[in-house]
Design an enzyme around this catalytic site. Structure first.
Site, PDB file in Angstrom:
ATOM      1  N   GLY A  80       0.562  -1.259   0.164  1.00  0.00           N
ATOM      2  CA  GLY A  80       0.164   0.283  -0.060  1.00  0.00           C
ATOM      3  C   GLY A  80       0.500   1.523  -0.010  1.00  0.00           C
ATOM      4  N   GLY A  82       2.897   3.729   1.782  1.00  0.00           N
ATOM      5  CA  GLY A  82       2.852   4.319   2.920  1.00  0.00           C
ATOM      6  C   GLY A  82       3.428   5.531   2.869  1.00  0.00           C
ATOM      7  N   ARG A  83       4.067   6.296   1.517  1.00  0.00           N
ATOM      8  CA  ARG A  83       3.949   7.580   1.901  1.00  0.00           C
ATOM      9  C   ARG A  83       4.129   8.331   0.844  1.00  0.00           C
ATOM     10  NH1 ARG A  83      10.653   7.379  -0.392  1.00  0.00           N
ATOM     11  NH2 ARG A  83      10.049   6.013  -1.877  1.00  0.00           N
ATOM     12  N   ASP A 115       9.100   5.787   7.705  1.00  0.00           N
ATOM     13  CA  ASP A 115       8.712   6.949   8.214  1.00  0.00           C
ATOM     14  C   ASP A 115       8.264   8.079   7.113  1.00  0.00           C
ATOM     15  OD1 ASP A 115      10.493   8.003   5.566  1.00  0.00           O
ATOM     16  OD2 ASP A 115      12.128   9.377   7.001  1.00  0.00           O
ATOM     17  N   ARG A 174      -2.224  -0.784 -10.024  1.00  0.00           N
ATOM     18  CA  ARG A 174      -0.850  -1.861 -10.430  1.00  0.00           C
ATOM     19  C   ARG A 174      -1.429  -3.615 -10.297  1.00  0.00           C
ATOM     20  NH1 ARG A 174       2.713   1.262  -7.127  1.00  0.00           N
ATOM     21  NH2 ARG A 174       1.384   3.504  -6.261  1.00  0.00           N
ATOM     22  N   ASP A 239       4.207  -4.429  -7.550  1.00  0.00           N
ATOM     23  CA  ASP A 239       3.401  -3.657  -7.313  1.00  0.00           C
ATOM     24  C   ASP A 239       4.073  -2.089  -7.850  1.00  0.00           C
ATOM     25  OD1 ASP A 239       6.070  -4.063  -5.613  1.00  0.00           O
ATOM     26  OD2 ASP A 239       5.607  -2.667  -5.038  1.00  0.00           O
ATOM     27  N   ASP A 249       6.772   4.707 -10.385  1.00  0.00           N
ATOM     28  CA  ASP A 249       7.870   4.492  -8.900  1.00  0.00           C
ATOM     29  C   ASP A 249       9.461   3.903  -9.654  1.00  0.00           C
ATOM     30  OD1 ASP A 249       5.923   4.894  -7.588  1.00  0.00           O
ATOM     31  OD2 ASP A 249       5.768   2.244  -7.177  1.00  0.00           O
TER      32      ASP A 249
HETATM   33  P1  AMP Z   1       8.808   1.191  -3.527  1.00  0.00           P
HETATM   34  O1  AMP Z   1      10.276   0.600  -3.810  1.00  0.00           O
HETATM   35  O2  AMP Z   1       8.783   3.516  -3.535  1.00  0.00           O
HETATM   36  O3  AMP Z   1       8.025   1.234  -4.522  1.00  0.00           O
HETATM   37  O4  AMP Z   1       8.304   1.356  -2.482  1.00  0.00           O
HETATM   38  C1  AMP Z   1       7.657  -0.009  -1.926  1.00  0.00           C
HETATM   39  C2  AMP Z   1       6.702  -0.418  -0.521  1.00  0.00           C
HETATM   40  O5  AMP Z   1       7.331   0.299   0.207  1.00  0.00           O
HETATM   41  C3  AMP Z   1       5.267   0.903  -0.657  1.00  0.00           C
HETATM   42  O6  AMP Z   1       4.763   0.223   0.022  1.00  0.00           O
HETATM   43  C4  AMP Z   1       6.233   1.990  -0.244  1.00  0.00           C
HETATM   44  O7  AMP Z   1       4.476   2.745   0.016  1.00  0.00           O
HETATM   45  C5  AMP Z   1       6.818   1.438   0.583  1.00  0.00           C
HETATM   46  N1  AMP Z   1       7.856   2.202   1.698  1.00  0.00           N
HETATM   47  C6  AMP Z   1       8.374   2.914   0.723  1.00  0.00           C
HETATM   48  N2  AMP Z   1       9.739   4.159   1.552  1.00  0.00           N
HETATM   49  C7  AMP Z   1       8.347   3.993   2.642  1.00  0.00           C
HETATM   50  C8  AMP Z   1       9.041   5.505   3.240  1.00  0.00           C
HETATM   51  N3  AMP Z   1       9.949   6.027   3.710  1.00  0.00           N
HETATM   52  N4  AMP Z   1       8.470   4.906   4.666  1.00  0.00           N
HETATM   53  C9  AMP Z   1       7.237   4.117   4.147  1.00  0.00           C
HETATM   54  N5  AMP Z   1       6.939   3.694   3.796  1.00  0.00           N
HETATM   55  C10 AMP Z   1       7.307   3.524   2.526  1.00  0.00           C
HETATM   56 MG    MG Z   2       6.587   1.286  -5.380  1.00  0.00          MG
END
Ligand code: AMP
Ligand code: MG
Length: 469
Positions: A80, A82-83, A115, A174, A239, A249
């Site tokens: 989901g 997360g940020r 975070d 996605r 995702d 992404d």
């Molecule tokens: P990503 O690598 O950006 O595609 O992220 C993979 C997953 O990790 C997704 O669910 C993001 O929302 C979560 N995520 C990545 N970085 C952070 C962060 N700094 N804080 C919280 N969730 C994160």
């Molecule tokens: Mg992603």
């Protein structure tokens, strides 16, 4: 103001959580994509406020979307946003529906240990590379702005300036979105998501099979285009694969310089799962994961559903190959179609191993007139010299102009991207702005901008990218 029309939160209850972005203490605009805002007819009253999350524009209904995903092959049932916060959707003056999303805008119930924040460098990287992809005419989410928050975020490198990127996307549906509800056995939500995705992206296709075929076609074309420019996404997790067929992404992505099929830049991709030449295989792997979620809708009879899925999965390699050969025909200046074009392209690749990918194609266009600049790229020119007469026999006389219009002079070169982001992190945006101007105009002549067209100097060493967190 923006006229929002938030179909996702309206039509798909239970697939997201309402969550306001954090209020940044001192938002400051770093870069605003004015040409894109104009193209979409957006009236942006308060860019720093809106795009940092500090001010929620009227009509926005911020939400964090649920999704799952296979990350490097292992399944995470609950990822989901997360940020990230979906602010809402608007209809652009181009007539299309767009998501407006913030990334780096604070914690959500999907944040787990994270975070919820982002550092300036990775957000500018997304901005720059997605602008480059758009200019290369490759489907992609677009960046609208990057805003610093006034906070520091703590990363391995130490404290860094915090930032948010605002982006627009055809949607944020996605493969992992389907996986989320499939894994939970929530068939009604899956059905609603299926209907929604068809209506939004592929209106007119017939049911789940029609959707699947359409996604296969769009993703096969997308990956073929990536391969054409040497783009390595770096985290082709399920995702990070959009049903719309857009590149999404931008994390540890980078463009290949010297052609080597096994090229990997990402520090976390230790096995080379997402290496350059593996991307078409991962395409098939990810689409198989999508098919699994759609089986109940392919046919009520489970065995028949599996047969239908398998027949399609077996066809993906060929569908991809047709797209790739089409990309290569354009790059090699071959007009019309000949049965030998695929082999001619394969053999060109064999001949240019170790040679800069971008320069090899660009100078092949020059070689229509004069081969010297092309041949100067090779230490041992035997293979390319054997190949050129075969190409000439197939080449249209006036191919050079068309070739220069599809083979870029400028890609975001790794050493320039790094230097630009490093300077920006220290407060100097000039190198970033200069590079942005160049990557937005990839096909124009080299003259006057030679510094942007050449590979990294040998002292640059092996390039390593880190995940955008
Ligand atoms: P990503 O690598 O950006 O595609 O992220 C993979 C997953 O990790 C997704 O669910 C993001 O929302 C979560 N995520 C990545 N970085 C952070 C962060 N700094 N804080 C919280 N969730 C994160
Ligand atoms: Mg992603």
């Amino acid at each position: 103001m923006i006229q929002f029309d938030n179909s996702y939160v309206r039509d798909l209850p239970g697939t997201y959580l309402r969550q306001a972005p954090d209020v940044a203490p001192a938002p400051a605009l770093v870069v605003l994509n004015e040409p894109l805002a104009a193209e979409l007819g957006l009236m942006i009253d308060d860019p720093a406020g809106w795009f940092s999350g500090a001010v929620v524009p009227e009509g926005a209904e911020p939400a964090a979307l649920a999704y799952a995903g296979h990350q490097f092959g292992g399944f995470s049932p609950s990822l989901g946003d997360g940020r990230a916060h979906l602010l809402g959707e608007f209809l652009g003056s181009d007539g299309r529906r767009w998501d407006l999303q913030l990334k780096g805008s604070g914690r959500t119930p999907f944040s787990r240990g994270g975070d919820g924040k982002a550092a300036l460098g990775p957000m500018l990287r997304e901005y720059l590379i997605s602008e480059a992809m758009a200019a290369l005419r490759i489907p992609t989410t677009r960046s609208l702005a990057v805003v610093t928050t006034g906070e520091q975020v703590l990363r391995e490198a130490g404290p860094l300036p915090g930032a948010v990127v605002a982006r627009v996307a055809a949607s944020h549906v996605r493969v992992g979105t389907f996986q989320f509800f499939h894994a939970r056995g929530e068939v009604d939500k899956l059905r609603a998501l299926l209907d929604y995705t068809i209506a939004r992206h592929y209106p007119g296709v017939e049911g789940a099979l029609g959707l699947f075929d359409a996604v296969v076609a769009a993703q096969a074309r997308l990956i073929a285009q990536w391969m054409g420019v040497g783009f390595i996404h770096g985290v082709m997790n399920t995702d990070n694969m959009a049903l719309s067929g857009e590149t999404i992404d931008y994390g540890p992505c980078a463009f290949m310089e010297a052609y080597a099929p096994g090229t990997v830049f990402s520090s976390i991709d230790r096995q080379g799962r997402y290496a350059y030449a593996n991307q078409p295989l991962i395409l098939g792997w990810n689409l198989a994961r999508l098919a699994e979620t759609l089986l109940p809708f392919f046919d009520v009879d489970a065995e028949r559903a599996i047969d239908l899925a398998n027949a399609r999965l077996e066809g993906i390699a060929e569908i991809y190959r047709v797209e790739w050969v089409a990309v290569m025909r354009a790059k090699l200046g071959l007009l019309g179609e000949d049965a030998g074009d695929g082999a001619l392209a394969d053999d060109f690749l064999l001949a240019i191993q170790g040679v800069d990918w971008t320069l090899a194609f660009r100078r092949l266009a020059w070689a229509v007139e004069d081969e010297a600049a092309l041949l100067s790229l090779f230490e041992d020119g035997a293979a390319i010299k054997a190949w050129l007469p075969r190409w000439r026999a197939r080449l249209q006389e006036d191919a050079a102009v068309a070739m220069l219009a599809v083979n870029p002079a400028v890609i975001p070169r790794n050493h320039l991207v790094e230097a630009a982001l490093e300077a920006a992190t220290l407060g100097d945006l000039m190198p970033f702005q200069a590079l942005l101007v160049q990557v937005r105009d990839p096909f124009a002549t080299e003259a006057g901008r030679e510094g942007f067209t050449l590979p990294a100097p040998t002292g640059f060493g092996r390039y390593v990218t880190y995940c955008g967190t």
